[in-house]
Design an enzyme around this catalytic site. Structure first.
Site, PDB file in Angstrom:
ATOM      1  CB  SER A 299      -7.330   4.254  -1.044  1.00 14.59           C
ATOM      2  OG  SER A 299      -7.105   5.496  -1.623  1.00 14.59           O
TER       3      SER A 299
ATOM      4  CG  HIS B 253      -2.205   5.093  -1.596  1.00 13.76           C
ATOM      5  ND1 HIS B 253      -2.804   4.805  -2.804  1.00 13.76           N
ATOM      6  CD2 HIS B 253      -3.199   5.531  -0.790  1.00 13.76           C
ATOM      7  CE1 HIS B 253      -4.096   5.065  -2.735  1.00 13.76           C
ATOM      8  NE2 HIS B 253      -4.369   5.506  -1.511  1.00 13.76           N
TER       9      HIS B 253
ATOM     10  CG  ASP C 176      -1.434   3.165  -5.449  1.00 17.76           C
ATOM     11  OD1 ASP C 176      -0.903   2.658  -4.439  1.00 17.76           O
ATOM     12  OD2 ASP C 176      -2.412   3.931  -5.407  1.00 17.76           O
TER      13      ASP C 176
END
EC number: 3.4.21.-
Length: 257
Positions: A203, A64, A109
């Protein structure tokens, strides 16, 4: 490079509030400048993520975090002042699981990026090995990144912050999140009493358990560092065959279901 950094930092401050609260290090302290030679910084028009260097030519991050234009800083500590051995690279190739459900950013992910030029080992640049075994529940894990260090209002540090959290049973995360995927190759980690967590800006960064690279910061609660709301990390061990196949040249390799 100084001018680029000044502009980049201003853009980060302008848009960082728009990022989701599923990516920050809260409750930590500044990382030692020598403890994260494998940690890299991804920047794209104000958006940023962490990455992990796994050899001189490849880095891992979250799927992502993918953006059309990406600048990757390696050997970085302070965003405002460059280390002598700091370098910038760009993606030469990007690989996301071909069997990923693209409508669900939580699914598979993980993204593997080949750098446009290899890097050389130096004081602040060195890869970390991929895991040979999965981590055990109860493991002490280290998270790190340039994400927000305060909640609920975001404050983004100039230097990466680190915190120790614990690997907990998947059932804790399944109970905490109603939309937890039925099949999830993730690790559940945090501090059950709250106060320490990963969230906005971290992230794609690494989860290091007992000194081994085991996870990639993926997602968590809308508000970070809440009691009994651990975060989810992509389980690197489960993707080893895919990672190794891609690096070996099999660009059509698929990820486990």
């Amino acid at each position: 490079m100084v001018l680029i950094r000044v502009i980049a930092n201003l853009l980060i401050l302008q848009v960082s509030y728009a990022q989701k609260s599923s990516e920050l290090v809260v409750g930590g302290d500044e990382c030692d400048i020598n403890e994260h030679p494998f940690l890299a910084f991804l920047y794209s028009h104000g958006y940023f993520c962490g990455l992990t260097l796994i050899n001189q030519e490849w880095v891992l991050t979250a799927a992502h975090c993918d953006r059309r234009f990406m600048r990757i800083y390696l050997g970085i500590h302070a965003r405002s002042v460059a280390n002598d051995d700091e370098v910038i690279r760009y993606p030469k190739e990007k690989f996301i699981c071909p069997n990923k459900n693209m409508s669900d950013e939580k699914d598979k992910d993980i993204m593997l990026i080949r750098l446009n030029r290899p890097v050389k080992n130096s004081t602040h640049i060195a890869p970390i090995s991929l895991p040979s075994n999965p981590p055990s529940v109860g493991s002490v894990c280290r998270v790190m990144g340039w994400g927000s260090i305060t909640i609920p209002n975001d404050t983004y540090p100039d230097v990466p912050h680190c915190a120790n959290i614990n690997l907990v049973n998947d059932t804790v995360c399944r109970g905490a999140y109603k939309r937890f995927p039925a099949k999830s190759r993730t690790l559940c980690a945090g501090v059950l009493q709250g106060g320490k967590d990963t969230c906005v800006g971290d992230s794609g960064g690494p989860l290091i358990c007992n000194g081994t690279f085991q996870g990639i910061v993926s997602w968590g609660g809308k508000v970070c560092a809440r009691p009994r709301k651990p975060a989810l990390y992509t389980k690197v061990f489960d993707y080893l065959p895919w990672i190794q196949s891609i690096i070996a040249g099999n660009k059509t390799a698929t990820c486990p279901p």
